[in-house]
Write an enzyme that holds these catalytic residues in place. Structure first.
Site, short mmCIF file in Angstrom:
data_model
loop_
_atom_site.label_atom_id
_atom_site.label_comp_id
_atom_site.label_asym_id
_atom_site.label_seq_id
_atom_site.Cartn_x
_atom_site.Cartn_y
_atom_site.Cartn_z
CG ASP A 136 -10.20 3.08 2.28
OD1 ASP A 136 -10.77 3.32 1.20
OD2 ASP A 136 -9.05 2.61 2.35
N GLY B 66 0.82 -1.20 0.00
CA GLY B 66 0.00 0.00 0.00
C GLY B 66 0.86 1.25 0.00
N GLY B 67 0.23 2.38 0.29
CA GLY B 67 0.96 3.63 0.27
C GLY B 67 1.96 3.78 1.41
CG MET B 68 0.89 3.22 5.52
SD MET B 68 0.29 4.14 6.96
CE MET B 68 -0.82 2.93 7.70
CB ALA B 69 2.08 -0.86 5.51
CD GLU B 70 7.54 -4.34 2.69
OE1 GLU B 70 7.63 -4.59 1.47
OE2 GLU B 70 8.53 -4.19 3.43
CE LYS C 107 -1.56 -1.46 6.81
NZ LYS C 107 -2.96 -0.96 6.93
#
Length: 682
Positions: free
Chosen positions: A151, A22-26, A45
């Site tokens: 979201d 994602g934008g801040m985490a894998e 995460k």
């Protein structure tokens, strides 16, 4: 982003498989082991390596963990632990063995399968249960947390193999936790969540509450029932305007097969004014349950599990003719059981006859032919016909991956049929027609307003892998190595290397015909033949290959719509790699070529009076974009707290300056260096 060799240890866990970024985490599927053979599969995460020192992103992860840890409900993915390993923060959470709803809907769209009404309603009903719990949650002192998910979307709804439905990812949720929000969270004008699933009050900057989640869940229900995006337009601006208006009646006219009570439920969930919506998620769920009861529709987790299995793992097709037989048969059109008022996705595509100028023989059904002596014509959905070509050329095109599975083919003037339905063609290059061996790291719809941001994301994350792009019968595959474009396949015949060499003036058509007589293989072999024949120097071929690679990628930015899948770790054939240059600069070149002033004006239409939020380091990204002198001259004018209208009025005397202004603003927006702040409600 650096790849992790898996499996790999991570603190007390073992990372087994990467399942998303994602934008801040894998995200990883992981394993926790204990004494006497104890083992538990879960999800880790963890913050992206490049963000481990970014306090703002760490605070988001911590906030997500704090919010979700207070929610204990069977329809919410559970949090096990928040921790850090050598300074890298992570969340350990429940592993749901199954699929997210986005993947399920994508498969249904691809295979033209409708989601049964009762299945769609059950999924949304279960999500409503989870949201109702989150919305009513309190802290340990029984104070209301006032959680808003913000979201709710198909990618955040998980369905297990046993049919359980869970909502996940409270990463952008808002809650009253008794702690101050980070500075970047305090600005009400910054949008949170996925654009296509926002509420009218979100996109207009008004205060939001739990009814915003209900609106988003209403969008999810509509898309489950129709397999069509509800508010997504051809640009982000158009999408925001569609959401702001929330005109669902026009959509109902296109999908009149929806039962009247279902339209009533959707109408209430998607009301423009929050006061006219379901006031709680429980109200939404009860309306669904009432419909199921009144309609005598029985549905359970087992029903969902069965449907999930049928979609994700369909039974193998009936045995085909022996590959030893040099014959192909045109499939008979299957009778449709769908009503006349069925949605467009359920109807097979039309088979228009070829244009008169192609002078094909009278259409007839293919029976048995000797393919080695046959002539072939190929056609895309836009009716552009390529051919005639002989069997050897077809073999060469298949080796070059210049024929797509969904492309139409006519053999000896037969009726048009899909290439994937002609067994003799499939057997020449089976890998071209096989499904991908791994699940994509990311996928979703694209259009020319989202493609630049996709390219910029690959470049900034320095990703290695294959980007697969589909639009009707057209298929392209771009291979990247650490964010740099190295190789491209395309089934557009205008993308063939020989065609490119002729149109660019490198050679004459007769030269290509001579070279093709010497080769039967991928495009780079054609270059070898041109060198061997003395037609082109080796340096000229290498330069042409690099320019050809760039042109294949640039053409994609003209697409109006399509679908993308990114497969991490896949590498290009080593003997076919090229150098396309800096991907960010290449994308900027595509913006110059394919985006007119009218296109860019449409993109920002409705937002011209919104104040700009501009990042501090635009000089660095400007270097990567390789802005032209006139573009660089205009860049400093794009600063925070001014509006595009102010700047356009100041440049009213020069249309070219206005074009440069919008072009640079669009590029900065696509690279996340520029945002638009919605005016505060008065």
């Amino acid at each position: 982003m650096q790849l992790t060799e898996l499996p790999a240890p991570f603190g007390k866990y073992e990372l087994l498989e990467k399942i998303g970024t994602g934008g801040m985490a894998e995200i990883f599927r992981a394993r926790s082991v204990g004494p006497d053979g104890f083992e538990k599969i879960l999800v880790i995460k963890r913050v992206l390596p490049e963000l481990v020192s970014n306090k703002a992103f760490i605070s988001l992860l911590v906030a997500e963990a704090k919010v979700t840890s207070l929610l204990n409900h069977p329809n919410i993915v559970q949090i096990h632990e928040l921790g850090d390993v050598d300074g890298t923060y992570y969340i350990a959470m429940e592993f749901v063995d199954g699929s997210d709803l986005l993947n399920l809907l994508s498969r249904c769209t691809r295979d033209r399968l409708r989601v049964p009404i009762e299945i769609a309603l059950h999924i949304v009903s279960e999500v409503s249960r989870g949201l109702a719990h989150a919305h009513a949650a309190t802290d340990r002192d029984r104070r209301a947390l006032n959680i808003i998910h913000r979201d709710v979307s198909p990618s955040n709804i998980l369905i297990s193999k046993s049919g359980d439905v869970k909502i996940m990812d409270f990463g952008v949720a808002r809650a009253d936790l008794g702690i101050s929000a980070p500075a970047h969270e305090q600005d009400r004008g910054i949008l949170k969540g996925k654009l296509g699933y926002m509420s009218p009050e979100q996109v207009t900057g008004r205060p939001i509450d739990r009814r915003s989640d209900i609106f988003a869940l209403g969008i999810v229900l509509f898309e489950c029932l129709t397999l069509k995006r509800l508010f997504v337009g051809q640009s982000d601006v158009q999408t925001l305007l569609n959401i702001r208006e929330a005109d669902v009646e026009q959509r109902f006219k296109r999908h009149s097969y929806l039962p009247k009570p279902i339209r009533g439920i959707l109408r209430k969930a998607l009301a423009k004014d929050p006061e006219d919506r379901f006031q709680t998620a429980t109200d939404f769920q009860e309306a669904i349950l009432d419909y199921l009861f009144d309609s005598r529709l029985k549905v359970s987790s087992r029903s969902v599990a069965t449907f999930l299995e049928q979609v994700l793992h369909p039974p193998p097709p009936a045995a085909a003719a022996s590959p030893a037989e040099p014959a192909a048969a045109a499939p008979e059109p299957a009778p449709s059981s769908a009503p006349d008022d069925s949605p467009p996705a359920a109807a097979p595509p039309p088979l228009p006859p070829p244009a008169a100028s192609t002078q094909l023989p009278r259409s007839r059904v293919l029976r048995r032919v000797d393919l080695s002596r046959a002539t072939f014509h190929f056609r895309h959905d836009d009716e552009t016909v390529f051919g005639p070509v002989d069997f050897d050329r077809v073999v060469s095109l298949l080796a070059e991956r210049a024929i797509g599975p969904r492309e139409w083919v006519s053999i000896n003037g037969s009726d048009w049929m899909r290439a994937e339905d002609v067994r003799a063609i499939v057997d020449i290059q089976p890998s071209l027609f096989e499904p991908e061996a791994t699940r994509p790291l990311d996928d979703g719809p694209v259009n020319r307003y989202r493609l630049p941001s996709l390219f910029f994301r690959i470049a900034s994350s320095r990703l290695t892998g294959k980007l697969k792009l589909l639009a009707g019968t057209v298929q392209k595959e771009l291979y990247f190595d650490k964010g740099e474009l190295r190789y491209a396949n395309s089934n557009l015949k205008t993308d063939l290397f020989g065609t490119f060499l002729v149109t660019q003036g490198y050679v004459e058509p007769a030269h290509i015909e001579r070279a093709l007589e010497r080769v039967s293989g991928p495009l780079h072999h054609l270059g070898h033949a041109l060198v061997e024949l003395g037609i082109l120097a080796q340096s000229a071929v290498e330069a042409a290959l690099n320019e050809h690679l760039r042109s294949r990628a640039l053409e994609i930015l003209s697409w109006k719509e399509g679908w993308f899948e990114f497969f991490e770790g896949l590498i290009a054939p080593r003997d076919a790699e090229g150098q396309a240059g800096e991907l960010a600069a290449l994308t900027m070149e595509g913006i110059r070529h394919h985006y007119t002033f009218g296109d860019l004006r449409l993109l920002f239409d409705g937002f011209l009076d919104h104040a700009l939020i501009v990042g501090r380091d635009t000089a660095h990204i400007a270097q990567r974009l390789r802005l032209l002198p006139d573009e660089e001259r205009i860049r400093p004018a794009l600063r925070s707290n001014v509006t595009l209208n102010d700047l356009l009025r100041a440049a009213a005397a020069s249309e070219s300056t206005q074009l440069y202004l919008l072009r640079v603003a669009f590029a900065l927006h696509q690279t996340d260096h520029l945002a638009l702040r919605a005016p505060r409600a008065t």
